[in-house]
Write an enzyme that holds these catalytic residues in place. Structure first.
Site, mmCIF file in Angstrom:
data_model
loop_
_atom_site.group_PDB
_atom_site.id
_atom_site.type_symbol
_atom_site.label_atom_id
_atom_site.label_comp_id
_atom_site.label_asym_id
_atom_site.label_seq_id
_atom_site.Cartn_x
_atom_site.Cartn_y
_atom_site.Cartn_z
ATOM 1 N N LYS A 22 -58.941 -30.136 -47.316
ATOM 2 C CA LYS A 22 -59.694 -31.396 -47.370
ATOM 3 C C LYS A 22 -61.147 -31.156 -47.751
ATOM 4 C CE LYS A 22 -61.342 -33.239 -43.386
ATOM 5 N NZ LYS A 22 -62.783 -33.547 -43.471
ATOM 6 N N ASN A 23 -61.764 -30.175 -47.101
ATOM 7 C CA ASN A 23 -63.205 -29.977 -47.309
ATOM 8 C C ASN A 23 -63.537 -29.349 -48.657
ATOM 9 O OD1 ASN A 23 -63.662 -31.136 -44.874
ATOM 10 N ND2 ASN A 23 -64.245 -29.245 -43.807
ATOM 11 N N CYS A 118 -68.034 -38.734 -38.406
ATOM 12 C CA CYS A 118 -67.634 -38.248 -37.089
ATOM 13 C C CYS A 118 -68.766 -38.418 -36.078
ATOM 14 C CB CYS A 118 -67.323 -36.765 -37.167
ATOM 15 S SG CYS A 118 -65.655 -36.376 -37.642
ATOM 16 N N ARG A 123 -76.279 -35.530 -37.237
ATOM 17 C CA ARG A 123 -75.867 -35.191 -38.597
ATOM 18 C C ARG A 123 -76.693 -35.875 -39.685
ATOM 19 N NH1 ARG A 123 -69.421 -34.610 -39.051
ATOM 20 N NH2 ARG A 123 -70.015 -33.084 -40.609
ATOM 21 N N ASP A 308 -65.164 -25.919 -36.991
ATOM 22 C CA ASP A 308 -63.993 -26.793 -37.111
ATOM 23 C C ASP A 308 -62.753 -26.240 -36.405
ATOM 24 O OD1 ASP A 308 -65.445 -28.638 -38.486
ATOM 25 O OD2 ASP A 308 -64.576 -28.228 -40.454
ATOM 26 N N ILE A 330 -73.393 -25.059 -34.285
ATOM 27 C CA ILE A 330 -73.535 -25.835 -35.534
ATOM 28 C C ILE A 330 -73.831 -27.307 -35.245
ATOM 29 C CG2 ILE A 330 -72.467 -26.439 -37.760
ATOM 30 C CD1 ILE A 330 -72.727 -23.431 -37.479
ATOM 31 N N ARG A 400 -57.072 -38.213 -40.817
ATOM 32 C CA ARG A 400 -58.160 -37.886 -41.746
ATOM 33 C C ARG A 400 -58.042 -36.438 -42.224
ATOM 34 N NH1 ARG A 400 -63.722 -38.452 -39.442
ATOM 35 N NH2 ARG A 400 -64.067 -37.683 -41.529
HETATM 36 C C1 UD1 Z 1 -68.978 -29.595 -43.531
HETATM 37 C C2 UD1 Z 1 -67.533 -29.884 -43.247
HETATM 38 C C3 UD1 Z 1 -67.309 -30.019 -41.746
HETATM 39 C C4 UD1 Z 1 -67.822 -28.772 -41.016
HETATM 40 C C5 UD1 Z 1 -69.254 -28.475 -41.413
HETATM 41 C C6 UD1 Z 1 -69.760 -27.169 -40.842
HETATM 42 C C7 UD1 Z 1 -66.923 -31.115 -45.233
HETATM 43 C C8 UD1 Z 1 -66.503 -32.395 -45.846
HETATM 44 N N1 UD1 Z 1 -67.172 -31.114 -43.921
HETATM 45 O O1 UD1 Z 1 -69.719 -30.713 -43.053
HETATM 46 O O2 UD1 Z 1 -65.902 -30.185 -41.516
HETATM 47 O O3 UD1 Z 1 -67.755 -28.991 -39.622
HETATM 48 O O4 UD1 Z 1 -69.366 -28.395 -42.843
HETATM 49 O O5 UD1 Z 1 -68.954 -26.119 -41.226
HETATM 50 O O6 UD1 Z 1 -66.999 -30.095 -45.897
HETATM 51 N N2 UD1 Z 1 -77.621 -30.782 -41.172
HETATM 52 C C9 UD1 Z 1 -78.924 -31.232 -41.154
HETATM 53 N N3 UD1 Z 1 -79.393 -31.853 -42.273
HETATM 54 C C10 UD1 Z 1 -78.641 -32.006 -43.394
HETATM 55 C C11 UD1 Z 1 -77.322 -31.524 -43.405
HETATM 56 C C12 UD1 Z 1 -76.826 -30.904 -42.269
HETATM 57 O O7 UD1 Z 1 -79.632 -31.101 -40.163
HETATM 58 O O8 UD1 Z 1 -79.130 -32.565 -44.376
HETATM 59 C C13 UD1 Z 1 -77.096 -30.103 -39.969
HETATM 60 C C14 UD1 Z 1 -75.882 -30.808 -39.408
HETATM 61 O O9 UD1 Z 1 -76.241 -31.850 -38.540
HETATM 62 C C15 UD1 Z 1 -75.205 -29.656 -38.689
HETATM 63 C C16 UD1 Z 1 -75.488 -28.468 -39.589
HETATM 64 O O10 UD1 Z 1 -76.623 -28.830 -40.360
HETATM 65 O O11 UD1 Z 1 -75.811 -29.459 -37.446
HETATM 66 C C17 UD1 Z 1 -74.352 -28.068 -40.518
HETATM 67 O O12 UD1 Z 1 -73.924 -29.192 -41.242
HETATM 68 P P1 UD1 Z 1 -73.279 -29.089 -42.691
HETATM 69 O O13 UD1 Z 1 -72.973 -27.669 -42.995
HETATM 70 O O14 UD1 Z 1 -74.127 -29.843 -43.647
HETATM 71 O O15 UD1 Z 1 -71.931 -29.878 -42.487
HETATM 72 P P2 UD1 Z 1 -71.244 -30.905 -43.465
HETATM 73 O O16 UD1 Z 1 -71.427 -30.473 -44.887
HETATM 74 O O17 UD1 Z 1 -71.594 -32.286 -43.100
#
Ligand code: UD1
Length: 423
Positions: A22-23, A118, A123, A308, A330, A400
């Site tokens: 999915k990701n 979620c 986030r 995850d 995370i 999902r």
């Molecule tokens: C992706 C995955 C999700 C997984 C996560 C971490 C997808 C669709 N989803 O989510 O399943 O749990 O990686 O492996 O690929 N953050 C910020 N600012 C930002 C972006 C992120 O502070 O602009 C923080 C987030 O709140 C979190 C951390 O960085 O604490 C990691 O998030 P991120 O790696 O961006 O996760 P996603 O890409 O949303």
């Protein structure tokens, strides 16, 4: 809303085919916006989130066609009509924000609602916006929307992510592929899904070096073209079933699972006494007797232990021999499965970002409610070993991220059934 009913106590044995990730699939679908030629994606999983991304891309004007039985779907963004990603679609799935950079890079503008998604912490998307600003975008936040403009196109730049983000790396990589000149992204995410997106972009004509490492060098090109790309297997789905096999004392082969992408989990399971063999067709997971030892786990960006799979490991440690400690680094607020596991008889204490789990001899079935995708599956795993019946409510979270979960588990001997919501 559908519910899933499980009678615990069955040992899982058999084979489970692993679906496309999915990701990986979600950013790949968004990448179709980068070109006016068709992007053919093979091995897309059949999941609610994929449906949400299809809907969003259709809203932008992408023509989507289902191909043959191999699950190939083609995405043609030749006639993009609308560069706004509306709240109603984005709120359902945070990954919708991945359309931001492709729209901006190709059309010079994008308007994307701030995401919901979620309920695991705040986030934010500040890292996505910081990277795109560095590539020359003007960004405003108004009425709950990100309004991004780059009328003359994006420009290559050097950017270091202050924290590792999968989605922000993906957005930046897509934007930089069509930017003028060279971009260097430092402290980039190294997840297999990021690498898969990079490989697809390269097949579309992008010039990217350093995939899988923390520094990516991207030479912008004027245009990208169509390609055919096969989505990597879902390491989180495979990992979840590996944990199910371990907990039930089973013997399950995960067909198509990638052992390299699962290394952190395989190490943790082996250390706790689970036998894992890598074969040509996938991974065989065996845990005769089903008793695993306690463990210490800390979630980290790849190649560390994936957040995850944290909730699923919590279910395993809930019945392990001895005490375990799991620290989530995370996401804040990603222990929402704990109160439900407690209702099933687990002994878990949470202090800040760390959970202390004392293994109990057995869990007991209960009516439980899932609050996010991975929390839902952790409850299914707990139910597989619990005494009596467990009813898991709010199953839409599971849909999902897990394709036909009840069918895959039932095929290995689980006593599981879905009760559709009364219509
Ligand atoms: C992706 C995955 C999700 C997984 C996560 C971490 C997808 C669709 N989803 O989510 O399943 O749990 O990686 O492996 O690929 N953050 C910020 N600012 C930002 C972006 C992120 O502070 O602009 C923080 C987030 O709140 C979190 C951390 O960085 O604490 C990691 O998030 P991120 O790696 O961006 O996760 P996603 O890409 O949303």
């Amino acid at each position: 809303m559908d519910t899933i009913r499980i009678h615990g106590g069955r040992t899982l044995s058999g084979a489970i085919p692993i679906a496309g990730a999915k990701n990986a699939a979600l950013p790949l679908m968004a990448a179709s916006l980068l070109t006016d030629q068709a992007l053919h994606l093979v091995n897309l999983p059949r999941l609610a989130d994929i449906g949400s991304m299809r809907k969003l891309l259709s809203t932008h004007g992408v023509a989507i066609e289902n191909g043959d039985a191999s699950g190939e779907v083609s995405f043609n963004a030749a006639a993009v009509a609308d560069t706004t990603a509306p709240y109603d679609l984005v709120r359902r799935m945070r990954a919708s924000v991945l359309v931001l950079a492709p729209l901006l890079a190709r059309f010079g503008r994008a308007r994307v609602s701030l995401p919901g998604g979620c309920a695991i912490g705040t986030r934010p998307i500040d890292l996505h916006l910081a990277a795109l600003s560095r590539l020359g975008a003007d960004i405003d936040l108004a009425d709950g929307y990100v309004e991004a403009r780059a009328p003359g196109g994006l420009t290559g730049a050097d950017f270091e992510f202050p924290a590792v983000s999968v989605g922000a790396t993906e957005n930046a990589m897509m934007g930089a592929s069509l930017a003028r000149g060279e971009t260097v992204l430092r402290n980039a995410a190294r997840e297999p899904e990021v690498v898969d997106l990079g490989r697809c972009l390269i097949a579309m004509g992008a010039k990217i070096e350093g995939l899988g490492g923390g520094t990516l060098q991207i030479q912008g090109v004027d245009r990208l073209h169509g390609a055919r790309h096969s989505v990597i297997p879902d390491r989180i789905e495979a990992g979840s079933y590996a944990i199910a096999a371990a907990m039930t004392g089973g013997d399950v082969t995960l067909e198509g699972a990638d052992p390299v992408a699962l290394e952190a989990l395989i190490d943790a399971l082996r250390r706790s006494g689970v036998a894992i063999e890598v074969s040509a067709t996938g991974l065989r997971v065996r845990a005769p007797g089903g008793k695993t030892g306690g463990m210490e786990l800390v979630t980290r960006p790849y190649p560390g232990f994936p957040t995850d799979l944290q909730a699923q490991m919590m279910s395993l440690t809930a019945i392990a021999a001895g005490t375990s400690r799991i620290t989530e680094t995370i996401f804040e607020n990603r222990f929402m499965h704990v109160p439900e596991l407690l209702r099933m008889g687990a002994d878990i204490r949470v202090a800040g970002a760390t959970a202390l789990i004392r293994g109990v001899a057995r869990l007991k079935g209960a009516e439980v409610m899932a609050t996010d995708l991975r929390a839902s599956v952790s409850l299914i795993l707990a139910a597989l070993v619990a005494e009596g019946e467990t009813v898991v409510n709010r199953v839409y979270h599971l849909d999902r991220g897990y394709e036909r979960i009840e069918a895959k588990l039932a095929a290995c001997g689980a006593d599981i059934e879905r009760t559709p919501a009364p219509s």
